[in-house]
Design a protein around this motif. Structure first.
Motif, PDB file in Angstrom:
ATOM      1  N   GLY A  56       0.764  -1.135  -0.071  1.00  8.48           N
ATOM      2  CA  GLY A  56      -0.136   0.128   0.057  1.00  8.48           C
ATOM      3  C   GLY A  56       0.863   1.274  -0.009  1.00  8.48           C
ATOM      4  O   GLY A  56       0.266   2.235   0.314  1.00  8.48           O
ATOM      5  N   ILE A  57       2.028   1.109  -0.591  1.00  6.75           N
ATOM      6  CA  ILE A  57       2.792   2.338  -0.662  1.00  6.75           C
ATOM      7  C   ILE A  57       2.655   2.910  -2.148  1.00  6.75           C
ATOM      8  O   ILE A  57       3.438   2.375  -2.968  1.00  6.75           O
ATOM      9  CB  ILE A  57       4.335   2.120  -0.394  1.00  6.75           C
ATOM     10  CG1 ILE A  57       4.564   1.553   1.147  1.00  6.75           C
ATOM     11  CG2 ILE A  57       5.177   3.476  -0.557  1.00  6.75           C
ATOM     12  CD1 ILE A  57       4.314   2.780   2.211  1.00  6.75           C
ATOM     13  N   GLY A  83      -8.468  -4.118   1.951  1.00  7.28           N
ATOM     14  CA  GLY A  83      -7.947  -3.089   2.033  1.00  7.28           C
ATOM     15  C   GLY A  83      -6.496  -2.947   2.151  1.00  7.28           C
ATOM     16  O   GLY A  83      -5.727  -1.788   2.326  1.00  7.28           O
ATOM     17  N   ARG A  84      -5.610  -4.006   1.770  1.00 12.32           N
ATOM     18  CA  ARG A  84      -4.063  -3.991   2.100  1.00 12.32           C
ATOM     19  C   ARG A  84      -3.524  -3.083   0.716  1.00 12.32           C
ATOM     20  O   ARG A  84      -2.307  -2.705   1.076  1.00 12.32           O
ATOM     21  CB  ARG A  84      -3.785  -5.396   1.720  1.00 12.32           C
ATOM     22  CG  ARG A  84      -2.116  -5.537   1.851  1.00 12.32           C
ATOM     23  CD  ARG A  84      -1.707  -7.143   1.805  1.00 12.32           C
ATOM     24  NE  ARG A  84      -0.499  -7.200   1.227  1.00 12.32           N
ATOM     25  CZ  ARG A  84       0.731  -7.474   2.102  1.00 12.32           C
ATOM     26  NH1 ARG A  84       0.503  -7.403   3.448  1.00 12.32           N
ATOM     27  NH2 ARG A  84       1.812  -7.556   1.385  1.00 12.32           N
ATOM     28  N   SER A  85      -4.310  -3.061  -0.206  1.00  9.52           N
ATOM     29  CA  SER A  85      -3.654  -2.197  -1.485  1.00  9.52           C
ATOM     30  C   SER A  85      -3.552  -0.676  -1.210  1.00  9.52           C
ATOM     31  O   SER A  85      -3.386   0.080  -1.927  1.00  9.52           O
ATOM     32  CB  SER A  85      -4.817  -2.386  -2.562  1.00  9.52           C
ATOM     33  OG  SER A  85      -5.843  -1.896  -2.193  1.00  9.52           O
ATOM     34  N   ASP A 122      -2.573  -7.525   8.844  1.00  7.00           N
ATOM     35  CA  ASP A 122      -3.114  -6.400   8.271  1.00  7.00           C
ATOM     36  C   ASP A 122      -4.235  -5.880   8.942  1.00  7.00           C
ATOM     37  O   ASP A 122      -4.679  -4.620   8.766  1.00  7.00           O
ATOM     38  CB  ASP A 122      -3.242  -6.580   6.679  1.00  7.00           C
ATOM     39  CG  ASP A 122      -1.968  -6.581   6.048  1.00  7.00           C
ATOM     40  OD1 ASP A 122      -1.487  -5.385   5.606  1.00  7.00           O
ATOM     41  OD2 ASP A 122      -1.428  -7.539   5.550  1.00  7.00           O
ATOM     42  N   ASP A 123      -5.091  -6.533   9.137  1.00 11.41           N
ATOM     43  CA  ASP A 123      -6.543  -6.206  10.121  1.00 11.41           C
ATOM     44  C   ASP A 123      -6.130  -5.800  11.349  1.00 11.41           C
ATOM     45  O   ASP A 123      -6.544  -4.532  11.730  1.00 11.41           O
ATOM     46  CB  ASP A 123      -7.386  -7.336  10.115  1.00 11.41           C
ATOM     47  CG  ASP A 123      -8.084  -7.905   8.912  1.00 11.41           C
ATOM     48  OD1 ASP A 123      -8.468  -6.922   8.024  1.00 11.41           O
ATOM     49  OD2 ASP A 123      -8.154  -9.216   8.834  1.00 11.41           O
ATOM     50  N   ASN A 148      -9.122  -0.454  10.559  1.00 12.07           N
ATOM     51  CA  ASN A 148      -9.930  -0.583   9.495  1.00 12.07           C
ATOM     52  C   ASN A 148     -11.166  -1.218   9.941  1.00 12.07           C
ATOM     53  O   ASN A 148     -12.095  -1.483   9.232  1.00 12.07           O
ATOM     54  CB  ASN A 148      -9.189  -1.283   8.286  1.00 12.07           C
ATOM     55  CG  ASN A 148      -8.093  -0.485   7.858  1.00 12.07           C
ATOM     56  OD1 ASN A 148      -8.135   0.842   7.909  1.00 12.07           O
ATOM     57  ND2 ASN A 148      -7.083  -0.941   7.056  1.00 12.07           N
ATOM     58  N   LEU A 149     -11.078  -2.249  10.967  1.00  8.40           N
ATOM     59  CA  LEU A 149     -12.249  -2.986  11.396  1.00  8.40           C
ATOM     60  C   LEU A 149     -13.095  -2.136  12.258  1.00  8.40           C
ATOM     61  O   LEU A 149     -14.405  -2.071  12.295  1.00  8.40           O
ATOM     62  CB  LEU A 149     -11.797  -4.210  12.051  1.00  8.40           C
ATOM     63  CG  LEU A 149     -11.132  -5.164  11.167  1.00  8.40           C
ATOM     64  CD1 LEU A 149     -10.874  -6.521  12.008  1.00  8.40           C
ATOM     65  CD2 LEU A 149     -12.075  -5.797   9.932  1.00  8.40           C
TER      66      LEU A 149
END
Ligand code: MIC
Ligand code: SF4
Length: 630
Positions: free
Chosen positions: A353-354, A374-376, A469-470, A495-496
């Motif tokens: 995600g950079i 959402g990792r992207s 990542d979550d 994000n959750l």
């Protein structure tokens, strides 16, 4: 004996090599990358050792090499010089690809603070991903502890059909086993089919066996390995490794049966056949990452793009500067640039995600290894994972396309020699160096010893397969905070549930309840360290992923499992959990009990791990052990 077992026996320091036993192995090489490295080195520093004790330790800068990561990079470079670690500068390439090219050696052990460290299994190294603290301990000469995995022999027979690639083999395995099918296992590949796969292709498979949750995976070291090492100018590193084909279990895969596959959003095991998705419009294609960024991957892409214009935006993230230079030398770069594709820096980039975030709603096709939600960097993203062959076919046609539609398959020959300009590596000297600590490098928080009575609220209840990542998202905003635990802890579960950190602070900590395979994915210890900082005392789950469970232990958070998985339904968010006599029960290796509901909680922890938890984490524990030794 299997190759994996032989390497383990040759490096054994403690324990009996029986499935399920805790063993300790000596580590020859370590690697870190910048996103996990700063923390690992702060921890190494806290151990007070003058220089690394391994045969070789590498510090790669490849994840966050943007302007906002500058202070971390300066710290890492100066730290490497001081402690005799080889440093790889930004732009040199992705740690796993570079390590395979320049340093990985058959028959050695490698421990890396990145979950895709098993990439080096493609060359016959027993390579394992771990949290930064375990890597710091290995650099200090301590062995690495693990539960002796079950060794699954995967017999490959026949040859892949044209346009079908190593990525399809590993997607096939993900379809068969799922993201938790490899937990507690080593996959060792053998059989006639192995011969037809080059080292980088083997490394694509071992890289992505991580997504199965496997401890590691490994290939033999044979003629193909020798050829790769010779082309890298490292012929002297070759050693033959042949298995006697003794495994706990054998699975057979006929390479001819494999077809082009693709993982749909948003899990690497959500695998379908490419032909079933044909015609889906694609908005973005990225070819690269540590899974598919080798010379061969990009040479295939170049051949397929010859005299063609791309119909979808295409970014190429090469694995290393050596790959770019070798493509250039062999006249393969022009086809790519001439097609309208963008060649980017040799780094992780969009994989973590950079940059390269897809627009919301579009299909993004990537040759990466993970497509967690959402990792992207985009919420509600639609990321698909496929081979370089499928990606380039889809770019040529502007929609998901089976690569067999591209016509005749080009024969990709090895270059006569890989170019390997090592000028972006900084090799250690005897110089005395001062470490540069920018303002973003904050001291490491420590934990107090374990409390005997625990009384805390359930702060969040999550489902199966929650990823690190979550728990601790990455991306361009959060990644620069990796060496500042107070700041990064604001983003735990962001994000959750964006109010998680606030609630944790209000309640002075609490408990996390989860389903199966909690903490799969990345090795980032921040997914344990930041919750520790917020006062998390225990995670109660149906089951855990290997690396994350070890990280929880390392930072003094109890990894507890429901003795009866049905009890997951009996605990809700906001419930209060009380457990008494925790230390005594841990010492006696007995189940814990939730007082108010009588729910029984078990744990699978060795005596050593229980002692670490009682000490309040591994750093306290090792320091004490080293003091006792002195
Ligand atoms: C990843 O691919 O998830 C990462 C970023 O490389 C991680 C390490 C990290 O979070 O820094 C990994 O795979 O362990
Ligand atoms: Fe980098 Fe992606 Fe590989 Fe992780 S998976 S090391 S972020 S390229």
């Amino acid at each position: 004996m299997s190759i994996a077992r032989r390497i383990i026996e040759e490096h054994l320091v403690k324990g009996k090599v029986n499935e399920g036993n805790e063993i300790a192995v000596r580590i020859d090489q370590t690697l870190t990358q910048d996103a996990t490295g700063t923390m690992a080195y702060l921890q190494f520093e806290a151990l007070g050792i003058p220089k690394v004790k391994t045969k070789l330790s590498l510090s790669y800068a490849d994840h966050n090499i943007s302007e906002s990561g500058k202070e971390n990079i300066e710290f890492l470079e100066s730290f490497a010089k001081k402690y005799r670690i080889v440093f790889s500068k930004p732009g040199n390439g992705i740690c796993h690809q570079l390590h395979l090219e320049r340093f990985a050696t058959p028959g050695t052990t490698l421990l890396g603070s990145d979950s895709h460290t098993p990439t080096a299994g493609g060359i016959g190294s027993l390579a394992i991903g771990a949290g930064g603290l375990d890597v710091a301990a290995a650099m200090a000469g301590q062995p690495f502890y693990l539960k002796m995995p079950r060794i699954i022999g995967i017999r490959l027979t026949g040859r892949l059909n044209e346009w079908v690639s190593a990525k399809d083999i590993v997607l096939f395995l993900l379809k068969k086993y799922s993201v938790k099918g490899g937990v507690g296992r080593i996959f060792e590949f053998f059989g006639d089919g192995v011969k037809s796969l080059s080292v980088p292709e083997r490394a694509t498979i071992t890289n992505m066996c991580t997504e199965l949750g496997a401890t590691t995976s490994i290939f033999p070291s044979d003629e193909a390995t020798k050829k790769f090492l010779d082309l890298q100018g490292r012929g002297n590193d070759f050693a033959e490794l042949k298995s006697d084909e003794e495994y706990n279990e054998v699975v057979e895969i006929h390479l001819e049966d494999i077809v082009p596959l693709i993982a749909k959003p948003s899990s690497p095991d959500n695998v379908a056949e490419v032909k079933d998705l044909e015609g889906t419009t694609v908005g973005q294609v990225i070819i690269g990452s540590c899974t598919n960024s080798s010379y061969k991957d990009l040479a295939i892409v170049s051949s397929a793009l010859k005299d063609k214009k791309i119909k979808t935006k295409l970014n190429i993230n090469p694995g290393s500067i050596n790959v770019i230079n070798s493509l250039k030398k062999n006249g393969l770069l022009e086809n790519i640039t001439g097609s309208g594709a963008e060649i980017c820096e040799a780094a992780c980039l969009g994989c973590i995600g950079i940059g390269q975030e897809p627009e919301e709603g579009i299909v993004s096709l990537r040759t990466f290894n993970r497509n967690f939600p959402g990792r992207s960097g985009t919420r509600n993203d639609k990321v698909y994972l496929c081979s370089a062959e499928t990606a380039v076919a889809s770019v040529v046609f502007g929609k998901i396309t089976d690569p067999r539609k591209l016509g005749e398959c080009p024969r990709i020959a090895f270059p006569e020699k890989y170019l390997h300009d090592d000028c972006l590596f900084v090799f250690p000297t005897e110089e005395d160096i001062e470490i540069k600590r920018g303002g973003s490098i904050k001291p490491l928080p420590l934990k107090e010893p374990l409390e005997n009575a625990i009384k805390a609220y359930v702060l969040i209840k999550v489902k199966d397969n929650i990823t690190t990542d979550d728990i601790m998202p990455a991306g361009s905003k959060i990644l620069p905070l990796r060496s500042n635990i107070p700041a990064i802890s604001e983003y735990v579960f962001h994000n959750l549930d964006s109010s998680f950190a606030k609630r944790a602070k209000e309640k002075s900590g609490g408990i996390i309840v989860a389903g199966e395979n909690y903490g799969q994915g990345s090795s980032r210890e921040h997914a344990a360290l930041a919750p520790m900082y917020l006062g998390i005392k225990a995670v109660i789950a149906k089951s855990f992923s290997r690396i994350h469970k070890a990280n929880l232990v390392n930072f003094g958070i109890l990894p507890l499992e429901f003795a009866d998985k049905e009890d997951y339904e009996r605990i809700e968010q906001s419930d209060e959990i009380e457990m008494d006599g925790v230390i005594g029960l841990l010492n006696e290796n007995k189940n814990l009990v939730v007082k108010n509901s009588n729910i029984k909680l078990k744990y699978e922890l060795s005596k050593r791990e229980r002692e670490i938890l009682i000490a309040g984490g591994k750093l306290n524990y090792i320091k004490r052990a080293m003091k006792d030794e002195a």
